[in-house]
Design a protein around this motif. Structure first.
Motif, mmCIF file in Angstrom:
data_model
loop_
_atom_site.group_PDB
_atom_site.id
_atom_site.type_symbol
_atom_site.label_atom_id
_atom_site.label_comp_id
_atom_site.label_asym_id
_atom_site.label_seq_id
_atom_site.Cartn_x
_atom_site.Cartn_y
_atom_site.Cartn_z
ATOM 1 N N ALA A 350 -14.284 -56.415 -28.137
ATOM 2 C CA ALA A 350 -13.818 -56.071 -26.789
ATOM 3 C C ALA A 350 -12.505 -56.778 -26.461
ATOM 4 C CB ALA A 350 -14.899 -56.429 -25.773
ATOM 5 N N LEU A 351 -12.399 -58.055 -26.802
ATOM 6 C CA LEU A 351 -11.200 -58.819 -26.439
ATOM 7 C C LEU A 351 -9.987 -58.404 -27.276
ATOM 8 C CD1 LEU A 351 -12.828 -62.330 -25.924
ATOM 9 C CD2 LEU A 351 -12.069 -60.710 -24.178
ATOM 10 N N PHE A 352 -10.175 -58.132 -28.562
ATOM 11 C CA PHE A 352 -9.049 -57.663 -29.374
ATOM 12 C C PHE A 352 -8.600 -56.274 -28.918
ATOM 13 C CE2 PHE A 352 -10.044 -61.089 -32.371
ATOM 14 C CZ PHE A 352 -8.773 -61.463 -32.776
ATOM 15 N N ALA A 353 -9.552 -55.434 -28.458
ATOM 16 C CA ALA A 353 -9.165 -54.128 -27.913
ATOM 17 C C ALA A 353 -8.324 -54.308 -26.654
ATOM 18 C CB ALA A 353 -10.411 -53.300 -27.611
ATOM 19 N N TYR A 354 -8.707 -55.268 -25.809
ATOM 20 C CA TYR A 354 -7.888 -55.544 -24.617
ATOM 21 C C TYR A 354 -6.502 -56.043 -25.020
ATOM 22 C CZ TYR A 354 -5.936 -58.058 -20.680
ATOM 23 O OH TYR A 354 -5.072 -58.516 -19.714
ATOM 24 N N ASP A 355 -6.453 -56.945 -26.009
ATOM 25 C CA ASP A 355 -5.152 -57.458 -26.454
ATOM 26 C C ASP A 355 -4.251 -56.323 -26.932
ATOM 27 O OD1 ASP A 355 -6.117 -59.957 -25.874
ATOM 28 O OD2 ASP A 355 -6.652 -60.451 -27.955
ATOM 29 N N ALA A 356 -4.852 -55.342 -27.615
ATOM 30 C CA ALA A 356 -4.054 -54.236 -28.144
ATOM 31 C C ALA A 356 -3.488 -53.357 -27.034
ATOM 32 C CB ALA A 356 -4.903 -53.401 -29.097
ATOM 33 N N HIS A 357 -4.152 -53.301 -25.868
ATOM 34 C CA HIS A 357 -3.713 -52.432 -24.770
ATOM 35 C C HIS A 357 -3.139 -53.214 -23.595
ATOM 36 C CE1 HIS A 357 -6.539 -49.769 -26.954
ATOM 37 N NE2 HIS A 357 -5.794 -48.770 -26.477
ATOM 38 N N GLU A 358 -3.010 -54.515 -23.719
ATOM 39 C CA GLU A 358 -2.601 -55.326 -22.570
ATOM 40 C C GLU A 358 -1.241 -54.908 -22.036
ATOM 41 O OE1 GLU A 358 -2.210 -60.047 -21.289
ATOM 42 O OE2 GLU A 358 -2.493 -59.479 -23.409
ATOM 43 N N ASP A 359 -0.263 -54.725 -22.917
ATOM 44 C CA ASP A 359 1.076 -54.341 -22.457
ATOM 45 C C ASP A 359 1.046 -52.967 -21.790
ATOM 46 O OD1 ASP A 359 2.024 -56.708 -23.438
ATOM 47 O OD2 ASP A 359 2.699 -55.852 -25.356
ATOM 48 N N GLN A 360 0.291 -52.038 -22.361
ATOM 49 C CA GLN A 360 0.203 -50.700 -21.773
ATOM 50 C C GLN A 360 -0.426 -50.765 -20.384
ATOM 51 O OE1 GLN A 360 -2.276 -47.987 -23.950
ATOM 52 N NE2 GLN A 360 -1.371 -46.162 -23.005
ATOM 53 N N PHE A 361 -1.487 -51.582 -20.235
ATOM 54 C CA PHE A 361 -2.116 -51.730 -18.926
ATOM 55 C C PHE A 361 -1.119 -52.287 -17.912
ATOM 56 C CE2 PHE A 361 -6.673 -52.384 -20.784
ATOM 57 C CZ PHE A 361 -6.669 -51.069 -21.189
ATOM 58 N N ALA A 362 -0.297 -53.229 -18.353
ATOM 59 C CA ALA A 362 0.674 -53.837 -17.436
ATOM 60 C C ALA A 362 1.710 -52.812 -16.987
ATOM 61 C CB ALA A 362 1.343 -55.032 -18.111
ATOM 62 N N ARG A 363 2.194 -51.977 -17.913
ATOM 63 C CA ARG A 363 3.188 -50.960 -17.543
ATOM 64 C C ARG A 363 2.588 -49.962 -16.553
ATOM 65 N NH1 ARG A 363 4.093 -51.113 -23.131
ATOM 66 N NH2 ARG A 363 2.975 -49.122 -23.385
ATOM 67 N N ILE A 364 1.345 -49.548 -16.806
ATOM 68 C CA ILE A 364 0.705 -48.586 -15.901
ATOM 69 C C ILE A 364 0.511 -49.205 -14.528
ATOM 70 C CG2 ILE A 364 -1.421 -47.285 -15.486
ATOM 71 C CD1 ILE A 364 -1.682 -46.984 -18.531
ATOM 72 N N THR A 365 0.101 -50.462 -14.501
ATOM 73 C CA THR A 365 -0.156 -51.137 -13.227
ATOM 74 C C THR A 365 1.100 -51.189 -12.370
ATOM 75 O OG1 THR A 365 -1.889 -52.467 -14.264
ATOM 76 C CG2 THR A 365 -0.985 -53.271 -12.174
ATOM 77 N N ARG A 366 2.252 -51.414 -13.004
ATOM 78 C CA ARG A 366 3.498 -51.495 -12.246
ATOM 79 C C ARG A 366 3.857 -50.158 -11.609
ATOM 80 N NH1 ARG A 366 5.022 -54.878 -16.678
ATOM 81 N NH2 ARG A 366 6.013 -53.100 -17.736
ATOM 82 N N LYS A 367 3.420 -49.057 -12.187
ATOM 83 C CA LYS A 367 3.795 -47.741 -11.676
ATOM 84 C C LYS A 367 2.782 -47.169 -10.676
ATOM 85 C CE LYS A 367 6.292 -46.414 -15.891
ATOM 86 N NZ LYS A 367 6.389 -45.409 -16.978
ATOM 87 N N VAL A 368 1.601 -47.761 -10.597
ATOM 88 C CA VAL A 368 0.546 -47.188 -9.748
ATOM 89 C C VAL A 368 0.719 -47.675 -8.316
ATOM 90 C CG1 VAL A 368 -1.930 -47.109 -9.311
ATOM 91 C CG2 VAL A 368 -1.073 -46.991 -11.653
ATOM 92 N N PRO A 369 0.768 -46.760 -7.327
ATOM 93 C CA PRO A 369 0.878 -47.171 -5.921
ATOM 94 C C PRO A 369 -0.385 -47.927 -5.475
ATOM 95 C CG PRO A 369 1.408 -44.847 -6.191
ATOM 96 C CD PRO A 369 0.814 -45.309 -7.484
ATOM 97 N N PRO A 370 -0.284 -48.695 -4.399
ATOM 98 C CA PRO A 370 -1.441 -49.486 -3.939
ATOM 99 C C PRO A 370 -2.636 -48.633 -3.522
ATOM 100 C CG PRO A 370 0.591 -50.300 -2.975
ATOM 101 C CD PRO A 370 0.938 -49.008 -3.645
ATOM 102 N N ASN A 371 -2.376 -47.402 -3.046
ATOM 103 C CA ASN A 371 -3.480 -46.584 -2.545
ATOM 104 C C ASN A 371 -4.160 -45.762 -3.627
ATOM 105 O OD1 ASN A 371 -1.270 -44.951 -2.960
ATOM 106 N ND2 ASN A 371 -1.736 -43.588 -1.223
ATOM 107 N N VAL A 372 -3.818 -45.979 -4.884
ATOM 108 C CA VAL A 372 -4.409 -45.225 -5.996
ATOM 109 C C VAL A 372 -5.182 -46.199 -6.880
ATOM 110 C CG1 VAL A 372 -3.937 -43.774 -8.007
ATOM 111 C CG2 VAL A 372 -2.570 -43.513 -5.923
#
Length: 657
Positions: A350-372
């Motif tokens: 589980a943790l290595f899977a998170y490490d593999a997607h961490e950067d992608q999650f961060a990019r998506i988070t920056r683009k998502v509005p607060p109400n979504v």
């Protein structure tokens, strides 16, 4: 097993109105059946839809509008009561204020089209994903009623027995139902109506759904069991599942299966291992902790077992390029507590899977509005490989075209062939209905025949039993009469013997009034028994058996004798007087002067029969001899006293001279 797990293994129906209207005549429906990997599509009438639901009992019947299946609220309640116990009516578009189906389908990534068959499939797939609300008109309280299955009749010579049998059977069945409810550990209230011979009905109010109650509705002979859920005041909506956050799941399969759950920020939420739970148990454990977005393994390629879990949740899979080394797994899980190596491997996946997607999650988070909801955007981007912008456009309701989202189905003009098909379908439905009615009537007649045969068999059995009882009663009556005759004969004989005994006693008393010949040549002497040494006692003895000279007289109580009583006894000149108790001096003086011996009764051995008694002659002689010795001494004492008195008088006279 919860709703999500059941849905994975159950049949789901999706329906949408194809033509017509449920408020009018002959509506038809687009029907999509999801059964595992199989998809069935058909256009059916409302009647055929009902038959299919009854036959296959799907886990859910999904629709975008519940009033496509019922004309109004009362009809909807009737429809819900008709549904099989294991089938839920699900409105996938929401509760009291439903959304357009297109918007809901887009939000959850379900394919959607405006044609009825596409909408039916979208509804089925949304329900399969636990999207929507269960429509409910009933509470979890169920009434189980046990009552008479037939009338007790208008009367007749056997009505009481017939009524008692029916009420007895109702009571017996009620006790069986109560026992089943107790065994199932269900809470219930009981209300019974007692009648002649048992119960006329018994009502159990059970805190459970009908499917959880180990009793089924039926009618058998004298007893009928009815089961009905308690209705709510209105129609209520319950979500199929509560909201669960998106999670990353690591799985280590094998003899011991280990599962670890982390959120989309890499925080470990839970870890678990088991040797006994099956796949369904593991899935249920996961569902309680979130919605898997990524399912990961610690080896390459991904094991088939982990792949099955991934497909079950329609999640994204992750596996390392090569098997994770043990030292790297130890280092990555160094700050986390776990119980065994299997849990460590699941955590590492589980943790290595998170490490593999961490950067992608961060990019998506920056683009998502607060109400979504960020997690929904991440899940859609990972699953569909769409851009963040495309997903946001789909999730933002403001970009939806409300007019396009509304589902409208204008009926079109049917061709001649279609009209002919419709007529034939209606004809087939009428014939099927008639056939069903004939089958029902035939079954009813068969049941009636069975009941009559059972009643006839019962009547014959009762008649045979009554005949046996009558024969037994007659035999017992004859035996009783014989015993009564023997008893009367014995009583009569006893009376005769008693009268004969009385006569013999009377004759014996008359023949032996002086009691002299009783002794004969034996060492016995007759004794006449007198209760008290009183005037009345002596007179009573004279009347009963007489007192004569030479009698041995025995007084049971000699304490009441006086001079007059002693003189009366002395006139009879008895041989000796035997006494119990003390004797007065006056009576003793009279008897002494009459030369009648007196002695204690305890010195004589006697045997008594009523007022008659016998004693040993030797004992009587001994008492007489003892009295004579005492009498002789008493006379000497009296003579001595007399001489002393004469001498004293003589001396007194000499002194006077």
């Amino acid at each position: 097993m919860n709703a999500r797990t059941r849905a994975l293994d159950s049949v789901v129906f999706g329906v949408d109105i194809q033509s017509g209207d449920v408020r009018g005549d002959a509506p038809s429906y687009a029907l999509v059946v999801l059964d595992g990997d199989e998809v069935e599509r058909d256009v059916v009438s409302l009647r055929k839809l009902r038959r299919l639901v009854e036959a296959r009992e799907p886990a859910m019947l999904a629709t975008d509008n519940m009033y496509e299946l019922a004309a109004d609220k009362d009809a909807l309640v009737h429809f819900l009561r008709w549904l099989p116990e294991g089938t839920k009516l699900v409105q996938v578009t929401g509760a009291e204020r439903p959304e357009p189906l297109s918007r809901v389908a887009s939000r959850h990534g379900v394919p959607y089209g405006k044609k009825p068959m596409k909408e039916a499939e979208a509804a089925a797939r949304l329900a399969l994903g636990n999207v929507g609300y269960e429509v409910s008109a009933f509470t979890n309280t169920t009434t189980v009623k046990v009552s008479r299955g037939r009338s007790t009749g208008k009367g007749g010579w056997s009505q009481d027995r017939y009524t008692r049998r029916i009420h007895g059977n109702v009571r017996r069945r009620a006790r069986e139902v109560e026992s089943e409810l107790d065994k199932a550990g269900l809470e219930y209230d009981k209300d019974v109506t007692e009648k002649y011979g048992g119960f006329s009905n018994a009502i159990f109010t059970v805190e459970a759904r009908p499917g959880d109650i180990p009793v089924s509705a039926n009618r058998s002979g004298d007893v009928r069991v009815e089961i009905e859920r308690e209705r709510r005041d209105g129609v209520e909506f319950e979500p199929l599942v509560k909201r669960r956050d998106r999670v990353i799941v690591g799985i280590d399969p094998g003899t011991t299966t280990a599962v670890a759950v982390a959120d989309l920020d890499g925080n470990v939420l839970d870890v678990y291992s088991t040797r006994t739970d099956d796949t369904a148990g593991v899935i249920e454990w996961l569902i309680e902790r979130g919605r898997p977005t990524i399912v990961a393994a610690d080896v390459h390629p991904m094991p088939e077992t982990v792949e099955k879990f991934r497909r079950s949740f329609e999640a994204v899979g992750w596996a390392p390029p090569k098997d994770l080394p043990v030292d790297e797994k130890l280092h990555r899980t160094r700050d986390i507590d776990y119980d065994n190596d299997h849990e460590r491997d699941a955590l590492a996946a589980a943790l290595f899977a998170y490490d593999a997607h961490e950067d992608q999650f961060a990019r998506i988070t920056r683009k998502v509005p607060p109400n979504v909801d960020r997690s929904e955007v991440i899940a859609r981007v990972l699953a569909e490989e769409e851009s963040v912008e495309a997903v946001l456009r789909e999730l933002d309701p403001r970009v939806e075209d409300e007019t396009e989202a509304e589902s409208t189905h204008e009926p079109r003009e049917l061709t001649e062939d279609e009209k002919r098909i419709k007529r034939l379908e209606r004809q087939v439905e009428r014939l099927e209905t008639h056939a069903d009615e004939l089958k029902t009537r035939l079954e009813t007649k068969d049941e009636t025949i069975d009941e009559y045969e059972k009643e006839l068999s019962d009547a014959r059995r009762n008649e045979r039993r009554e005949a046996r009882e009558r024969r037994e009663v007659n035999r017992l009556e004859r035996e009783n009469e014989r015993l009564e005759r023997e008893r009367d004969k014995a009583e009569k004989k006893a009376d005769e013997l008693e009268r004969k005994l009385d006569r013999l006693k009377t004759l014996w008393k008359l023949d032996h009034s002086n009691f002299a010949d009783v002794a004969g040549d034996r060492d016995l002497v007759a004794v006449k028994v007198v209760e008290q040494f009183t005037l009345d006692g002596i007179e009573t003895a004279q009347e009963q058996f007489g007192l004569a000279a030479g009698d041995v007289v025995y007084f049971r109580d000699a304490s009441g004798a006086g001079r007059r009583t002693a003189e009366l006894l002395a006139e009879t000149d008895p041989r000796v007087v035997l006494r119990e108790g003390g004797l007065s001096d006056a009576a003793d003086e009279v008897l002494f002067e009459a030369d009648i011996p007196v002695g204690p009764a305890e010195d004589v051995s006697m045997q008594e029969v009523d007022e008659l008694a016998v004693a040993r002659e030797s004992d009587v002689e001994a008492v007489i001899d003892d009295w004579e010795e005492r009498a002789e001494e008493r006379r000497r004492d009296q003579n001595s006293a007399m001489v002393d008195e004469i001498i004293s008088e003589h001396r007194a006279e000499n002194r006077g001279r």
